[in-house]
Scaffold this motif. Sequence first.
Motif, PDB file in Angstrom:
ATOM      1  N   TRP A   6     -24.436  -0.034-142.401  1.00 25.20           N
ATOM      2  CA  TRP A   6     -25.825   0.385-142.295  1.00 25.20           C
ATOM      3  C   TRP A   6     -25.937   1.871-141.957  1.00 25.20           C
ATOM      4  N   GLY A   7     -26.951   2.498-142.550  1.00 29.63           N
ATOM      5  CA  GLY A   7     -27.364   3.834-142.170  1.00 29.63           C
ATOM      6  C   GLY A   7     -28.794   3.787-141.677  1.00 29.63           C
ATOM      7  N   ILE A   8     -29.105   4.590-140.676  1.00 34.22           N
ATOM      8  CA  ILE A   8     -30.430   4.582-140.057  1.00 34.22           C
ATOM      9  C   ILE A   8     -31.145   5.882-140.386  1.00 34.22           C
ATOM     10  N   ILE A   9     -32.345   5.758-140.956  1.00 31.06           N
ATOM     11  CA  ILE A   9     -33.174   6.921-141.270  1.00 31.06           C
ATOM     12  C   ILE A   9     -34.080   7.210-140.078  1.00 31.06           C
ATOM     13  N   SER A  10     -33.844   8.295-139.372  1.00 26.01           N
ATOM     14  CA  SER A  10     -34.640   8.800-138.256  1.00 26.01           C
ATOM     15  C   SER A  10     -34.168   8.239-136.927  1.00 26.01           C
ATOM     16  N   THR A  11     -34.555   8.932-135.874  1.00 23.15           N
ATOM     17  CA  THR A  11     -34.219   8.521-134.500  1.00 23.15           C
ATOM     18  C   THR A  11     -35.439   7.934-133.798  1.00 23.15           C
ATOM     19  N   ALA A  12     -36.322   7.293-134.548  1.00 19.04           N
ATOM     20  CA  ALA A  12     -37.526   6.682-133.983  1.00 19.04           C
ATOM     21  C   ALA A  12     -37.159   5.684-132.894  1.00 19.04           C
ATOM     22  N   LEU A  13     -38.018   5.571-131.885  1.00 14.97           N
ATOM     23  CA  LEU A  13     -37.736   4.740-130.718  1.00 14.97           C
ATOM     24  C   LEU A  13     -37.551   3.273-131.075  1.00 14.97           C
ATOM     25  N   ILE A  14     -38.322   2.753-132.046  1.00 17.46           N
ATOM     26  CA  ILE A  14     -38.155   1.347-132.427  1.00 17.46           C
ATOM     27  C   ILE A  14     -36.728   1.107-132.910  1.00 17.46           C
ATOM     28  N   GLY A  15     -36.142   2.126-133.555  1.00 17.88           N
ATOM     29  CA  GLY A  15     -34.767   1.996-134.022  1.00 17.88           C
ATOM     30  C   GLY A  15     -33.758   2.129-132.903  1.00 17.88           C
ATOM     31  N   ARG A  27     -23.373 -10.261-136.359  1.00 18.88           N
ATOM     32  CA  ARG A  27     -22.004 -10.690-136.662  1.00 18.88           C
ATOM     33  C   ARG A  27     -21.458 -10.021-137.912  1.00 18.88           C
ATOM     34  N   THR A  28     -22.350  -9.669-138.845  1.00 21.90           N
ATOM     35  CA  THR A  28     -21.887  -9.251-140.175  1.00 21.90           C
ATOM     36  C   THR A  28     -22.343  -7.847-140.538  1.00 21.90           C
ATOM     37  N   ALA A  29     -22.701  -7.037-139.543  1.00 27.14           N
ATOM     38  CA  ALA A  29     -23.241  -5.704-139.822  1.00 27.14           C
ATOM     39  C   ALA A  29     -22.628  -4.685-138.879  1.00 27.14           C
ATOM     40  N   GLU A  30     -22.580  -3.446-139.318  1.00 26.71           N
ATOM     41  CA  GLU A  30     -22.162  -2.350-138.463  1.00 26.71           C
ATOM     42  C   GLU A  30     -22.972  -1.116-138.837  1.00 26.71           C
ATOM     43  N   VAL A  31     -23.344  -0.334-137.834  1.00 22.77           N
ATOM     44  CA  VAL A  31     -24.080   0.904-138.048  1.00 22.77           C
ATOM     45  C   VAL A  31     -23.068   2.041-138.124  1.00 22.77           C
ATOM     46  N   VAL A  32     -23.024   2.706-139.275  1.00 23.34           N
ATOM     47  CA  VAL A  32     -22.012   3.745-139.488  1.00 23.34           C
ATOM     48  C   VAL A  32     -22.591   5.151-139.490  1.00 23.34           C
ATOM     49  N   ALA A  33     -23.930   5.283-139.616  1.00 23.06           N
ATOM     50  CA  ALA A  33     -24.506   6.631-139.692  1.00 23.06           C
ATOM     51  C   ALA A  33     -25.971   6.604-139.295  1.00 23.06           C
ATOM     52  N   ILE A  34     -26.437   7.748-138.787  1.00 27.39           N
ATOM     53  CA  ILE A  34     -27.855   7.939-138.482  1.00 27.39           C
ATOM     54  C   ILE A  34     -28.249   9.337-138.924  1.00 27.39           C
ATOM     55  N   ALA A  35     -29.486   9.487-139.389  1.00 24.86           N
ATOM     56  CA  ALA A  35     -29.960  10.778-139.880  1.00 24.86           C
ATOM     57  C   ALA A  35     -31.263  11.162-139.214  1.00 24.86           C
ATOM     58  N   SER A  36     -31.438  12.462-139.027  1.00 22.21           N
ATOM     59  CA  SER A  36     -32.677  13.048-138.558  1.00 22.21           C
ATOM     60  C   SER A  36     -32.852  14.360-139.299  1.00 22.21           C
TER      61      SER A  36
END
Length: 332
Positions: A6-15, A27-36
Amino acid sequence: MAKTRWGIISTALIGTGKVIPGIQRARTAEVVAIASRDQGRARAAADALGIPKAYGSYEALLADPDIDAIYNPLPNHLHVPVTLQAAAAGKHVLCEKPIGLDATDAERLLAVPKGIHVMEAFMVRFHPQWLRAREAARSGELGEVRAIQCFFSYFNTDPANIRNQADIGGGGIMDIGCYPIVTSRFIFEAEPQRVIALIDRDPVLGVDRIASAILDYGDGRRADFTVSTQLTPLQRVDIVGTRKRFEVTIPFNAPQAEAVTVFTDDGSELGDASAVATRIDPVDQYAEQADVFSAVVRGEIDLPYGPADAVQNMKIIDALFRSEKSGRWETP
């Protein structure tokens, strides 16, 4: 099993506060990147959350070949354009609610490339308390379900908060009114035939600060709700049938990875004396949502709710705003 990346778009608080920790618990996911749009902000969020990569632009994250799925928690007016940008880059997208500014905006998502999946992030549909509620309605345990009542409120008058900016999709119905709409559809497993609304707007901010609505599902079934951005924080849902009612006490922001309690009550005694409590074991609804979408991305299951479902929810919201102006029932 290879995990969905997973990649995350933005550093919004909900995220950063809820969804990213939820994905990391999946169990089946990993966060590998975040962008701002700010490299420093992206790096700080990545370091705080243990995310390997930090990007200083959304475009750089979308170009990363090691990312399978995107979570988009941007402000409402950016949901559709950035989701389309991600889809064009070959990324599947879990997009925050509401999916767009209106149904016409949301309908643009119907044209995403074949094989790319887009789902609106209504995590409540994956929490066991709501699955239990739907099963109680389906099974006849409650008798014939004819009414769903909801109240959901918080207090926020900050003009800098995106929820109070009308031009980018702020206001109570868009932010929290979408929840009783989607959950009543979830329980009735049907669509409302007509809707009517009573709305009061903040005279300075212009957003709807308190709204009440009735959704007529036909055959004597209705859902009614009141939502507010300027009242004491409160939330509750009652699903009422001819035999019993089902109460969801923390329906929307259930505490992550904690147990919750739901109640059934046949009304045989005054007050809550006849209510029967059922404990729902600790669960993170955001992790459950991530596991489902990750399975979709890997081709293991079909997409449970796609853009067409999101468009339908927006059509109901649009009809409520038309009712505000007409003072009449409106058809979604």
